[in-house]
Design a protein around this motif. Structure first.
Motif, PDB file in Angstrom:
ATOM      1  N   ASP A   1     -68.454 -28.612  15.075  1.00 50.70           N
ATOM      2  CA  ASP A   1     -68.303 -29.441  13.932  1.00 50.70           C
ATOM      3  C   ASP A   1     -66.743 -30.131  14.235  1.00 50.70           C
ATOM      4  O   ASP A   1     -65.860 -29.547  14.473  1.00 50.70           O
ATOM      5  N   ALA A   2     -66.739 -31.514  13.878  1.00 48.83           N
ATOM      6  CA  ALA A   2     -65.531 -32.270  14.143  1.00 48.83           C
ATOM      7  C   ALA A   2     -64.447 -31.902  13.105  1.00 48.83           C
ATOM      8  O   ALA A   2     -63.201 -32.093  13.455  1.00 48.83           O
ATOM      9  N   GLY A   3     -65.187 -31.323  11.843  1.00 47.13           N
ATOM     10  CA  GLY A   3     -64.312 -30.994  10.837  1.00 47.13           C
ATOM     11  C   GLY A   3     -63.626 -32.260  10.171  1.00 47.13           C
ATOM     12  O   GLY A   3     -62.482 -32.122   9.557  1.00 47.13           O
ATOM     13  N   ARG A   4     -64.301 -33.312  10.193  1.00 45.35           N
ATOM     14  CA  ARG A   4     -63.785 -34.641   9.465  1.00 45.35           C
ATOM     15  C   ARG A   4     -64.509 -35.181   8.588  1.00 45.35           C
ATOM     16  O   ARG A   4     -64.011 -35.860   7.549  1.00 45.35           O
ATOM     17  N   PHE A   5     -65.887 -34.654   8.387  1.00 43.01           N
ATOM     18  CA  PHE A   5     -66.577 -35.254   7.282  1.00 43.01           C
ATOM     19  C   PHE A   5     -66.608 -34.726   6.156  1.00 43.01           C
ATOM     20  O   PHE A   5     -66.251 -33.480   5.865  1.00 43.01           O
ATOM     21  N   ASP A   6     -66.143 -35.729   4.989  1.00 42.46           N
ATOM     22  CA  ASP A   6     -65.619 -35.187   3.636  1.00 42.46           C
ATOM     23  C   ASP A   6     -66.954 -34.875   2.809  1.00 42.46           C
ATOM     24  O   ASP A   6     -67.325 -35.834   2.104  1.00 42.46           O
ATOM     25  N   TRP A   7     -67.288 -33.632   2.880  1.00 47.63           N
ATOM     26  CA  TRP A   7     -68.494 -33.117   1.976  1.00 47.63           C
ATOM     27  C   TRP A   7     -68.206 -33.405   0.607  1.00 47.63           C
ATOM     28  O   TRP A   7     -69.234 -33.906   0.033  1.00 47.63           O
ATOM     29  N   MET A   8     -66.967 -33.163   0.194  1.00 47.73           N
ATOM     30  CA  MET A   8     -66.892 -33.309  -1.314  1.00 47.73           C
ATOM     31  C   MET A   8     -66.986 -34.602  -1.881  1.00 47.73           C
ATOM     32  O   MET A   8     -67.163 -35.072  -3.084  1.00 47.73           O
ATOM     33  N   ALA A   9     -66.643 -35.668  -0.825  1.00 50.41           N
ATOM     34  CA  ALA A   9     -66.785 -37.237  -1.385  1.00 50.41           C
ATOM     35  C   ALA A   9     -68.080 -37.448  -1.306  1.00 50.41           C
ATOM     36  O   ALA A   9     -68.464 -38.500  -2.185  1.00 50.41           O
ATOM     37  N   HIS A  10     -69.114 -36.876  -0.978  1.00 48.51           N
ATOM     38  CA  HIS A  10     -70.519 -37.218  -1.044  1.00 48.51           C
ATOM     39  C   HIS A  10     -71.343 -35.976  -1.582  1.00 48.51           C
ATOM     40  O   HIS A  10     -72.199 -35.288  -1.368  1.00 48.51           O
ATOM     41  N   ALA A  11     -70.609 -35.108  -2.795  1.00 52.26           N
ATOM     42  CA  ALA A  11     -70.923 -33.787  -3.275  1.00 52.26           C
ATOM     43  C   ALA A  11     -72.432 -33.762  -3.623  1.00 52.26           C
ATOM     44  O   ALA A  11     -73.315 -33.042  -3.591  1.00 52.26           O
ATOM     45  N   ASP A  12     -72.767 -34.883  -4.307  1.00 50.50           N
ATOM     46  CA  ASP A  12     -74.236 -35.073  -4.774  1.00 50.50           C
ATOM     47  C   ASP A  12     -75.262 -35.107  -3.733  1.00 50.50           C
ATOM     48  O   ASP A  12     -76.400 -34.527  -3.906  1.00 50.50           O
ATOM     49  N   LYS A  13     -75.068 -35.371  -2.504  1.00 55.31           N
ATOM     50  CA  LYS A  13     -75.967 -35.479  -1.299  1.00 55.31           C
ATOM     51  C   LYS A  13     -75.918 -33.981  -0.728  1.00 55.31           C
ATOM     52  O   LYS A  13     -77.179 -33.852  -0.244  1.00 55.31           O
ATOM     53  N   PHE A  14     -74.841 -33.251  -0.808  1.00 56.33           N
ATOM     54  CA  PHE A  14     -74.811 -32.002  -0.008  1.00 56.33           C
ATOM     55  C   PHE A  14     -74.538 -30.704  -1.000  1.00 56.33           C
ATOM     56  O   PHE A  14     -73.517 -30.141  -0.716  1.00 56.33           O
ATOM     57  N   PRO A  15     -75.508 -30.459  -1.852  1.00 50.61           N
ATOM     58  CA  PRO A  15     -75.220 -29.494  -2.745  1.00 50.61           C
ATOM     59  C   PRO A  15     -74.814 -28.030  -2.067  1.00 50.61           C
ATOM     60  O   PRO A  15     -74.313 -27.112  -2.651  1.00 50.61           O
ATOM     61  N   GLY A  16     -75.618 -27.824  -0.895  1.00 45.22           N
ATOM     62  CA  GLY A  16     -75.601 -26.780  -0.232  1.00 45.22           C
ATOM     63  C   GLY A  16     -74.132 -26.389   0.207  1.00 45.22           C
ATOM     64  O   GLY A  16     -73.597 -25.120   0.117  1.00 45.22           O
ATOM     65  N   LEU A  17     -73.290 -27.301   0.484  1.00 48.12           N
ATOM     66  CA  LEU A  17     -72.035 -27.142   0.822  1.00 48.12           C
ATOM     67  C   LEU A  17     -70.970 -27.517  -0.578  1.00 48.12           C
ATOM     68  O   LEU A  17     -69.660 -27.088  -0.375  1.00 48.12           O
ATOM     69  N   THR A  18     -71.367 -27.955  -1.621  1.00 54.51           N
ATOM     70  CA  THR A  18     -70.488 -28.398  -2.622  1.00 54.51           C
ATOM     71  C   THR A  18     -70.646 -27.933  -3.892  1.00 54.51           C
ATOM     72  O   THR A  18     -70.136 -28.127  -4.982  1.00 54.51           O
ATOM     73  N   THR A  19     -71.718 -26.874  -4.125  1.00 51.04           N
ATOM     74  CA  THR A  19     -72.016 -26.245  -5.305  1.00 51.04           C
ATOM     75  C   THR A  19     -71.901 -24.631  -5.088  1.00 51.04           C
ATOM     76  O   THR A  19     -72.104 -24.338  -3.807  1.00 51.04           O
ATOM     77  N   PRO A  20     -71.924 -23.906  -5.849  1.00 54.53           N
ATOM     78  CA  PRO A  20     -71.930 -22.255  -5.662  1.00 54.53           C
ATOM     79  C   PRO A  20     -72.955 -21.968  -5.114  1.00 54.53           C
ATOM     80  O   PRO A  20     -74.092 -22.403  -5.303  1.00 54.53           O
ATOM     81  N   ASP A  21     -72.665 -20.796  -4.034  1.00 46.08           N
ATOM     82  CA  ASP A  21     -73.942 -20.400  -3.290  1.00 46.08           C
ATOM     83  C   ASP A  21     -73.854 -18.876  -4.117  1.00 46.08           C
ATOM     84  O   ASP A  21     -73.079 -17.963  -3.876  1.00 46.08           O
ATOM     85  N   ASP A  22     -74.944 -18.672  -4.739  1.00 41.88           N
ATOM     86  CA  ASP A  22     -75.239 -17.574  -5.570  1.00 41.88           C
ATOM     87  C   ASP A  22     -75.404 -16.229  -4.619  1.00 41.88           C
ATOM     88  O   ASP A  22     -75.081 -15.111  -5.239  1.00 41.88           O
ATOM     89  N   SER A  23     -75.677 -16.498  -3.437  1.00 42.17           N
ATOM     90  CA  SER A  23     -76.124 -15.357  -2.474  1.00 42.17           C
ATOM     91  C   SER A  23     -74.596 -14.844  -1.857  1.00 42.17           C
ATOM     92  O   SER A  23     -74.602 -13.827  -1.310  1.00 42.17           O
TER      93      SER A  23
ATOM     94  N   VAL B   1     -69.386 -18.832  -3.907  1.00 47.95           N
ATOM     95  CA  VAL B   1     -68.420 -19.283  -3.232  1.00 47.95           C
ATOM     96  C   VAL B   1     -68.962 -20.923  -2.959  1.00 47.95           C
ATOM     97  O   VAL B   1     -70.268 -21.333  -2.892  1.00 47.95           O
ATOM     98  N   VAL B   2     -68.111 -21.893  -2.873  1.00 45.79           N
ATOM     99  CA  VAL B   2     -68.335 -23.261  -2.610  1.00 45.79           C
ATOM    100  C   VAL B   2     -67.809 -23.646  -1.245  1.00 45.79           C
ATOM    101  O   VAL B   2     -66.570 -23.650  -1.095  1.00 45.79           O
ATOM    102  N   TYR B   3     -68.441 -23.891  -0.334  1.00 46.77           N
ATOM    103  CA  TYR B   3     -67.942 -23.971   1.142  1.00 46.77           C
ATOM    104  C   TYR B   3     -67.128 -24.937   1.397  1.00 46.77           C
ATOM    105  O   TYR B   3     -66.018 -24.557   1.964  1.00 46.77           O
ATOM    106  N   ALA B   4     -67.119 -26.085   0.943  1.00 47.92           N
ATOM    107  CA  ALA B   4     -66.449 -27.280   1.125  1.00 47.92           C
ATOM    108  C   ALA B   4     -65.046 -26.941   0.392  1.00 47.92           C
ATOM    109  O   ALA B   4     -64.178 -27.604   0.956  1.00 47.92           O
ATOM    110  N   GLN B   5     -65.118 -26.044  -0.751  1.00 51.90           N
ATOM    111  CA  GLN B   5     -63.675 -25.984  -1.347  1.00 51.90           C
ATOM    112  C   GLN B   5     -63.078 -24.866  -0.494  1.00 51.90           C
ATOM    113  O   GLN B   5     -61.771 -24.820  -0.428  1.00 51.90           O
ATOM    114  N   ARG B   6     -63.594 -23.742  -0.551  1.00 50.52           N
ATOM    115  CA  ARG B   6     -62.898 -22.558   0.134  1.00 50.52           C
ATOM    116  C   ARG B   6     -62.697 -22.660   1.563  1.00 50.52           C
ATOM    117  O   ARG B   6     -61.658 -22.413   1.991  1.00 50.52           O
ATOM    118  N   PHE B   7     -63.502 -23.498   2.619  1.00 50.50           N
ATOM    119  CA  PHE B   7     -63.169 -23.389   4.015  1.00 50.50           C
ATOM    120  C   PHE B   7     -62.786 -24.886   4.432  1.00 50.50           C
ATOM    121  O   PHE B   7     -62.524 -25.137   5.666  1.00 50.50           O
TER     122      PHE B   7
END
Length: 431
Positions: free
Chosen positions: A220-242, A246-252
């Motif tokens: 991963d380049a570590g540069r893509f802003d997942w939160m700026a496109h939160a609606d497209k990538f819910p797996g990274l920007t919304t809570p993971d119940d499992s 945890v919200v990966y884009a916020q925590r990490f």
């Protein structure tokens, strides 16, 4: 800045006093802890560490860190194969009902993965020419597009992708650009420097270099802003119940969200791990990667130049040749050389190509490429045989194409063997 040559040797592992000089093989499935709370913190992703090698292993993580350093990425992970790496990289952000834009000129196994297997999972793909214009690229996007995928040098037609063009199109549509960099390796091209967001590898090829272990890697380049496109990538920007919400884009953050999710979810559930033994062998290959790539490229160019002058050869594809249509892109993205793979066509079509393959003495018929030993294959009859003739044409793979992966043998020995095999092919076709 540390050079790539030095990173090949020392990247990822810095032993302290009294510790092993070579990367240790941690051959253990599990790891001991003294309290439920300590292990629970790992399961909640609140602490770093190891508890089960299906997810992470110290040997694998050490080698992954070296590959991340070589590519200039922020984080990386190893997988059980290059196929697993490409699948994880795409499936980490794509699900049922989503869409991918992909270059049509990609390895046959990857084409099948995307066009057949992932289609059965409800993920559609629009394939575009690797020479697509910006307008043609834009036309391929849909509102549900989640990624753009391509290969730096496609296998086996050796077309060079315009990385900047594909990356810019992806970014303008709010999605990451994922690129397979197996053939050039980071020694000859670092796609992140040209805008790529995720880089994948079949480490089985040049990185290993000795047919020792199957494996893959994701960087991963570590540069893509997942939160700026939160609606497209819910797996990274919304809570993971499992994982307790945890919200990966916020925590990490940008630097760690993608790889953490791929490890915590996909590796946990699908288990396409690379073994510690394989990672150890991969690291041995990485230590000589810079030296080997220079030799592979030197021999590849010599062979391509020789084939270009041979009367029995009707076409040669090698981006290092000045007459190659992708030479200008190769000069831009691959100034140190491309790879050791040469693709060419022989008068007489598929029959002549197969006769050549069977007659080549220095080199083996193998479902392999990018190895210390010369390998030869007719893709349409082997690795790409699942593709239809129109699909083969779209991927730039004529039925009579020969894929020759030049090894580390002496170039003059290989060229002499090629001439003998071409003579046999001509005689068999004439008869």
């Amino acid at each position: 800045m540390t050079t790539l040559d030095t990173l090949c040797i020392q990247g990822g592992y810095d032993p302290k006093q009294g510790e092993p000089r070579q990367v240790p093989i941690v051959q253990s499935t599990t790891f001991r802890y003294e309290s439920a709370d300590a292990m629970g913190a790992l399961f909640d992703l609140e602490a770093s560490g190891y508890f089960y090698s299906r997810l992470q292993n110290p040997t694998c993580d050490t080698v992954a860190a070296k590959i991340a350093a070589l590519e200039g990425g922020s984080a990386a992970m190893l997988t059980g194969s290059g196929q697993a790496a490409n699948f994880f990289a795409l499936f980490n952000i794509c699900g049922c009902g989503d869409h991918i834009v992909a270059s049509s000129a990609i390895y046959g196994g990857t084409f099948n993965l995307i066009s057949v297997t992932m289609a059965k999972m409800g993920i559609e793909t629009t394939f575009v020419s690797p020479t697509a214009t910006r307008a043609e690229l834009d036309a391929a996007f849909r509102p549900n597009t989640k990624a753009v995928f391509g290969e730096t040098i496609c296998n086996p037609s050796l077309q060079v992708l315009d990385i900047e063009l594909f990356a810019q199109a992806a970014h303008d549509h709010g999605v990451p650009f994922i690129i397979d960099n197996t053939f050039p390796t980071p020694i000859n091209c670092r796609p992140i420097e040209w805008g790529a967001d995720i880089v994948t590898h079949s480490t089985t090829k040049y990185m290993d270099g000795h047919s020792a272990a199957v494996g893959g890697a994701i960087v991963d380049a570590g540069r893509f802003d997942w939160m700026a496109h939160a609606d497209k990538f819910p797996g990274l920007t919304t809570p993971d119940d499992s994982y307790h919400g945890v919200v990966y884009a916020q925590r990490f953050g940008r630097e760690g969200a993608f790889i953490t999710k791929a490890t915590a979810q996909l590796m946990r559930d699908l288990g396409s791990i690379q073994s510690p033994q394989s990672a150890y062998l991969l690291n041995l290959g990485l230590e000589s990667l810079a030296v080997r790539m220079a030799r592979h490229c030197e021999t590849g160019l010599a062979v391509a130049q020789h084939l270009q002058q041979h009367p029995a050869v009707t076409a040669v594809a090698y981006p290092g040749l000045e007459a190659d249509p992708f030479h200008a892109l190769a000069q831009k993205y691959l100034p140190k050389g491309s790879c050791g793979v040469v693709s060419f066509q022989i008068a007489g079509g598929r029959a002549a190509a197969c006769a050549f393959m069977e007659a080549l003495e220095v080199g083996i018929i193998a479902t392999h490429v990018a190895d210390a030993r010369t390998c030869c294959l007719v893709p349409a009859a082997t690795t790409h045989r699942q593709m239809t003739d129109p699909q083969l044409e779209a991927a730039g793979i004529p039925a009579g194409l020969v894929r020759l992966s030049c090894g580390l043998e002496a170039a003059e020995d290989l060229i002499a063997a090629i001439d003998r095999a071409l003579q046999v092919a001509i005689e068999k076709t004439d008869n």
